[in-house]
Design an enzyme around this catalytic site. Structure first.
Site, PDB file in Angstrom:
ATOM      1  N   PRO A  99    -118.492  28.102  33.306  1.00 50.88           N
ATOM      2  CA  PRO A  99    -119.263  27.257  32.397  1.00 50.88           C
ATOM      3  C   PRO A  99    -119.949  28.039  31.288  1.00 50.88           C
ATOM      4  O   PRO A  99    -120.667  29.018  31.537  1.00 50.88           O
ATOM      5  CB  PRO A  99    -120.270  26.576  33.321  1.00 50.88           C
ATOM      6  CG  PRO A  99    -119.537  26.468  34.618  1.00 50.88           C
ATOM      7  CD  PRO A  99    -118.759  27.764  34.718  1.00 50.88           C
ATOM      8  N   CYS A 100    -119.740  27.566  30.062  1.00 51.25           N
ATOM      9  CA  CYS A 100    -120.235  28.311  28.900  1.00 51.25           C
ATOM     10  C   CYS A 100    -121.548  27.761  28.360  1.00 51.25           C
ATOM     11  O   CYS A 100    -122.216  28.421  27.563  1.00 51.25           O
ATOM     12  CB  CYS A 100    -119.183  28.282  27.792  1.00 51.25           C
ATOM     13  SG  CYS A 100    -118.764  26.616  27.206  1.00 51.25           S
ATOM     14  N   GLN A 101    -121.949  26.548  28.785  1.00 53.19           N
ATOM     15  CA  GLN A 101    -123.136  25.923  28.195  1.00 53.19           C
ATOM     16  C   GLN A 101    -124.385  26.787  28.245  1.00 53.19           C
ATOM     17  O   GLN A 101    -125.169  26.819  27.282  1.00 53.19           O
ATOM     18  CB  GLN A 101    -123.405  24.560  28.858  1.00 53.19           C
ATOM     19  CG  GLN A 101    -122.335  23.518  28.619  1.00 53.19           C
ATOM     20  CD  GLN A 101    -121.291  23.510  29.724  1.00 53.19           C
ATOM     21  OE1 GLN A 101    -121.056  24.544  30.370  1.00 53.19           O
ATOM     22  NE2 GLN A 101    -120.663  22.377  29.961  1.00 53.19           N
TER      23      GLN A 101
END
Length: 315
Positions: free
Chosen positions: A86-88
């Protein structure tokens, strides 16, 4: 040291699989591989994955679900672990909470370490937003690199690449990390040089006029215009964007202004009778959203990639 041969088939486990972007990348690169399992907890993403990936016998590939609940001792052996974790938490368009992300997404990289420590694959391929490599998250990035080195992956290759330089008309910068187990030869490896950097949106445009449902209503378009004008008056650049067909898209994102930041003008559709419930009539300027197929092309997926889900989930 052992060296990968062109005829070798590598066994792949896709972590944070989404709908299988990593394995499709291997396919496009001509790397022979067999997917032995994947991990994805979103039911719609996994449904799309299952529709497009089968094992060598034509059967569904096992989804191991939530990566935090996986017992690595139960996993099959594999040569390559892929993970677009996950990049958020590290994105410049997010809250940038990093490991303190309120949803726990910033610490999922430790599940990668946990699984790879047990399975010791030959190769690890990770991807994230370039924000991970910024000074703000230097500690997290160094922790990841040091952990990999302690596991026996001392040779790390890192690069920030942009899809617009590789035949995909989307401005999407990402950091790619390739780790080789210490007993595997890596001297041959190079990140690819740019290719087809002149590709534009017209090259991924739907071949035929798209249905009226993709066109914005007059009411909604005016709402977007008002929203942008309010921010412009404050000196901000927020708001919808209309992309020229001879230009490229901005990074496509889910939710919020994701679709509205990549609107296009397409006047080929003459029948603009609404087929969905909208406020007012369809706009006369030809402003529409890109279709899920156009977005799939912007993510590098071939037209053979089937899209059996509702548009809401495909976006």
């Amino acid at each position: 040291m052992k060296k990968l041969k062109k005829h070798d088939t590598i066994r792949v486990f896709e972590g944070f699989a989404g709908y299988g972007g990593a394995s499709f990348g291997l396919k496009r690169a001509g790397i022979k591989h067999e997917i032995v399992g994947y991990s994805e907890f979103d039911k719609f993403a996994s449904a799309l994955y299952d529709a497009n990936h089968k094992d060598k016998n034509g059967n569904p590939i096992k989804n191991w679900g939530d990566i935090t609940a996986i017992n690595p001792d139960e996993l099959p052996d594999f040569d390559l672990f892929t993970g677009g974790f996950p990049c958020q938490p590290f994105s410049t368009v997010g809250m940038q909470q990093g490991e303190k992300d309120q949803y726990g997404r910033g610490t999922l990289l430790y599940d990668i370490i946990r699984i790879c420590a047990a399975k010791k694959p030959k190769y690890i391929f990770l991807e994230n937003v370039k924000g991970l490599a910024t000074k703000r998250f230097e500690g997290t990035f160094n922790t990841l690199k040091n952990a990999l080195k302690e596991l026996g992956y001392g040779d790390l290759k890192c690069a920030i690449l942009n899809t617009k330089d590789y035949g995909i008309p989307q401005n999407r910068e990402r950091i790619y990390i390739v780790a080789f187990r210490d007993d595997i030869d890596s001297t041959w490896f190079r990140f690819p040089q740019p290719t087809n950097p002149d590709t534009v949106l017209k090259d991924i445009m739907e071949e035929n006029p798209v249905p009226a449902k993709y066109y914005l209503s007059e009411t909604y378009l005016q709402t977007l215009k008002n929203h942008k004008a309010r921010h412009a008056a404050k000196g901000n650049g927020f708001g919808y964007e209309i992309r020229a067909w001879d230009d490229i898209a901005g990074a496509i994102v889910c939710g919020g202004m994701g679709r509205e930041r990549n609107l296009v003008i397409d006047k080929r559709q003459k029948n603009l009778t609404p087929t969905t419930h909208i406020k007012g009539t369809i706009n006369k300027e030809g402003v529409r959203k890109m279709t899920p197929r156009e977005w799939a092309r912007l993510q590098g997926f071939p037209d053979s990639f089937v899209l059996p889900l509702a548009d809401t989930h495909l976006y």
